[in-house]
Design a protein around this motif. Structure first.
Motif, PDB file in Angstrom:
ATOM      1  N   GLY A 267      39.444  34.514  45.148  1.00 21.33           N
ATOM      2  CA  GLY A 267      40.134  35.283  46.170  1.00 21.33           C
ATOM      3  C   GLY A 267      40.400  34.354  47.346  1.00 21.33           C
ATOM      4  O   GLY A 267      39.579  33.497  47.664  1.00 21.33           O
ATOM      5  N   VAL A 268      41.547  34.505  47.970  1.00 20.88           N
ATOM      6  CA  VAL A 268      41.886  33.690  49.141  1.00 20.88           C
ATOM      7  C   VAL A 268      42.263  34.640  50.260  1.00 20.88           C
ATOM      8  O   VAL A 268      43.173  35.454  50.117  1.00 20.88           O
ATOM      9  CB  VAL A 268      43.055  32.713  48.848  1.00 20.88           C
ATOM     10  CG1 VAL A 268      43.344  31.853  50.064  1.00 20.88           C
ATOM     11  CG2 VAL A 268      42.743  31.850  47.644  1.00 20.88           C
ATOM     12  N   SER A 269      41.547  34.530  51.372  1.00 18.15           N
ATOM     13  CA  SER A 269      41.783  35.385  52.527  1.00 18.15           C
ATOM     14  C   SER A 269      42.348  34.543  53.665  1.00 18.15           C
ATOM     15  O   SER A 269      41.762  33.521  54.043  1.00 18.15           O
ATOM     16  CB  SER A 269      40.466  36.031  52.953  1.00 18.15           C
ATOM     17  OG  SER A 269      40.648  36.762  54.140  1.00 18.15           O
TER      18      SER A 269
ATOM     19  N   ARG B  89      47.737  30.126  51.150  1.00 19.57           N
ATOM     20  CA  ARG B  89      47.163  30.767  49.961  1.00 19.57           C
ATOM     21  C   ARG B  89      47.581  29.998  48.699  1.00 19.57           C
ATOM     22  O   ARG B  89      46.756  29.726  47.825  1.00 19.57           O
ATOM     23  CB  ARG B  89      47.632  32.222  49.888  1.00 19.57           C
ATOM     24  CG  ARG B  89      46.905  33.064  48.888  1.00 19.57           C
ATOM     25  CD  ARG B  89      47.311  34.531  48.958  1.00 19.57           C
ATOM     26  NE  ARG B  89      46.827  35.132  50.208  1.00 19.57           N
ATOM     27  CZ  ARG B  89      47.621  35.641  51.163  1.00 19.57           C
ATOM     28  NH1 ARG B  89      48.913  35.647  51.022  1.00 19.57           N
ATOM     29  NH2 ARG B  89      47.103  36.156  52.248  1.00 19.57           N
ATOM     30  N   ARG B  90      48.854  29.639  48.621  1.00 16.91           N
ATOM     31  CA  ARG B  90      49.340  28.880  47.457  1.00 16.91           C
ATOM     32  C   ARG B  90      48.679  27.512  47.362  1.00 16.91           C
ATOM     33  O   ARG B  90      48.336  27.052  46.267  1.00 16.91           O
ATOM     34  CB  ARG B  90      50.859  28.729  47.507  1.00 16.91           C
ATOM     35  CG  ARG B  90      51.617  29.984  47.158  1.00 16.91           C
ATOM     36  CD  ARG B  90      53.099  29.707  46.942  1.00 16.91           C
ATOM     37  NE  ARG B  90      53.703  28.957  48.022  1.00 16.91           N
ATOM     38  CZ  ARG B  90      54.288  29.480  49.103  1.00 16.91           C
ATOM     39  NH1 ARG B  90      54.343  30.788  49.234  1.00 16.91           N
ATOM     40  NH2 ARG B  90      54.822  28.720  50.020  1.00 16.91           N
ATOM     41  N   LEU B  91      48.496  26.837  48.506  1.00 15.25           N
ATOM     42  CA  LEU B  91      47.857  25.523  48.502  1.00 15.25           C
ATOM     43  C   LEU B  91      46.425  25.603  47.981  1.00 15.25           C
ATOM     44  O   LEU B  91      46.017  24.793  47.146  1.00 15.25           O
ATOM     45  CB  LEU B  91      47.860  24.924  49.917  1.00 15.25           C
ATOM     46  CG  LEU B  91      49.153  24.291  50.385  1.00 15.25           C
ATOM     47  CD1 LEU B  91      49.042  23.897  51.851  1.00 15.25           C
ATOM     48  CD2 LEU B  91      49.486  23.079  49.548  1.00 15.25           C
ATOM     49  N   VAL B  92      45.670  26.567  48.478  1.00 18.78           N
ATOM     50  CA  VAL B  92      44.275  26.708  48.038  1.00 18.78           C
ATOM     51  C   VAL B  92      44.217  27.026  46.549  1.00 18.78           C
ATOM     52  O   VAL B  92      43.430  26.434  45.804  1.00 18.78           O
ATOM     53  CB  VAL B  92      43.540  27.789  48.867  1.00 18.78           C
ATOM     54  CG1 VAL B  92      42.173  28.079  48.273  1.00 18.78           C
ATOM     55  CG2 VAL B  92      43.416  27.354  50.318  1.00 18.78           C
ATOM     56  N   LYS B  93      45.059  27.931  46.094  1.00 18.71           N
ATOM     57  CA  LYS B  93      45.072  28.279  44.670  1.00 18.71           C
ATOM     58  C   LYS B  93      45.438  27.074  43.808  1.00 18.71           C
ATOM     59  O   LYS B  93      44.878  26.866  42.730  1.00 18.71           O
ATOM     60  CB  LYS B  93      46.053  29.427  44.403  1.00 18.71           C
ATOM     61  CG  LYS B  93      45.520  30.764  44.836  1.00 18.71           C
ATOM     62  CD  LYS B  93      46.508  31.861  44.478  1.00 18.71           C
ATOM     63  CE  LYS B  93      45.945  33.225  44.812  1.00 18.71           C
ATOM     64  NZ  LYS B  93      46.845  34.304  44.379  1.00 18.71           N
ATOM     65  N   GLU B  94      46.367  26.259  44.270  1.00 19.58           N
ATOM     66  CA  GLU B  94      46.785  25.068  43.524  1.00 19.58           C
ATOM     67  C   GLU B  94      45.647  24.044  43.458  1.00 19.58           C
ATOM     68  O   GLU B  94      45.408  23.438  42.416  1.00 19.58           O
ATOM     69  CB  GLU B  94      48.027  24.450  44.174  1.00 19.58           C
ATOM     70  CG  GLU B  94      48.600  23.278  43.421  1.00 19.58           C
ATOM     71  CD  GLU B  94      49.189  23.632  42.061  1.00 19.58           C
ATOM     72  OE1 GLU B  94      49.523  22.688  41.316  1.00 19.58           O
ATOM     73  OE2 GLU B  94      49.313  24.820  41.728  1.00 19.58           O
ATOM     74  N   ILE B  95      44.955  23.865  44.557  1.00 15.17           N
ATOM     75  CA  ILE B  95      43.821  22.933  44.582  1.00 15.17           C
ATOM     76  C   ILE B  95      42.764  23.378  43.580  1.00 15.17           C
ATOM     77  O   ILE B  95      42.260  22.575  42.786  1.00 15.17           O
ATOM     78  CB  ILE B  95      43.230  22.845  46.006  1.00 15.17           C
ATOM     79  CG1 ILE B  95      44.206  22.096  46.922  1.00 15.17           C
ATOM     80  CG2 ILE B  95      41.870  22.163  45.988  1.00 15.17           C
ATOM     81  CD1 ILE B  95      43.895  22.217  48.398  1.00 15.17           C
TER      82      ILE B  95
END
Length: 79
Positions: free
Chosen positions: A7-9, A24-30
């Motif tokens: 989950g990204v908040s 949010r996209r950057l964290v998910k990609e990492i």
């Protein structure tokens, strides 16, 4: 067993919807790039703070991996 859930908040204090979704996209990609290194069966929530806006991809990646390593959530550090 399922791998893990993420989950990204990102608070409205960080920026408008475009900025929040980009973070949010950057964290998910990492996390996607390192999913094989992360222990299975976890539920994780990343909370993005204002300070993350000034960092580039490499710095965000380094920070995320540091947090995962510190929490002993990487497979290599779970020994």
């Amino acid at each position: 067993m399922e791998r893990f859930r993420l989950g990204v908040s990102v608070s409205k204090k960080v920026g408008n919807a475009v900025v929040r979704n980009r973070m949010r996209r950057l964290v998910k990609e990492i996390i996607r790039h390192h999913e094989t290194e992360i222990a299975e069966g976890l539920d994780m929530v990343f909370i993005v703070r204002k300070g993350a806006l000034s960092k580039d991809y490499a710095e965000l990646e380094k920070s995320a991996l540091h947090v995962l390593r510190k929490a002993k959530l990487l497979k290599a550090s779970r020994k």
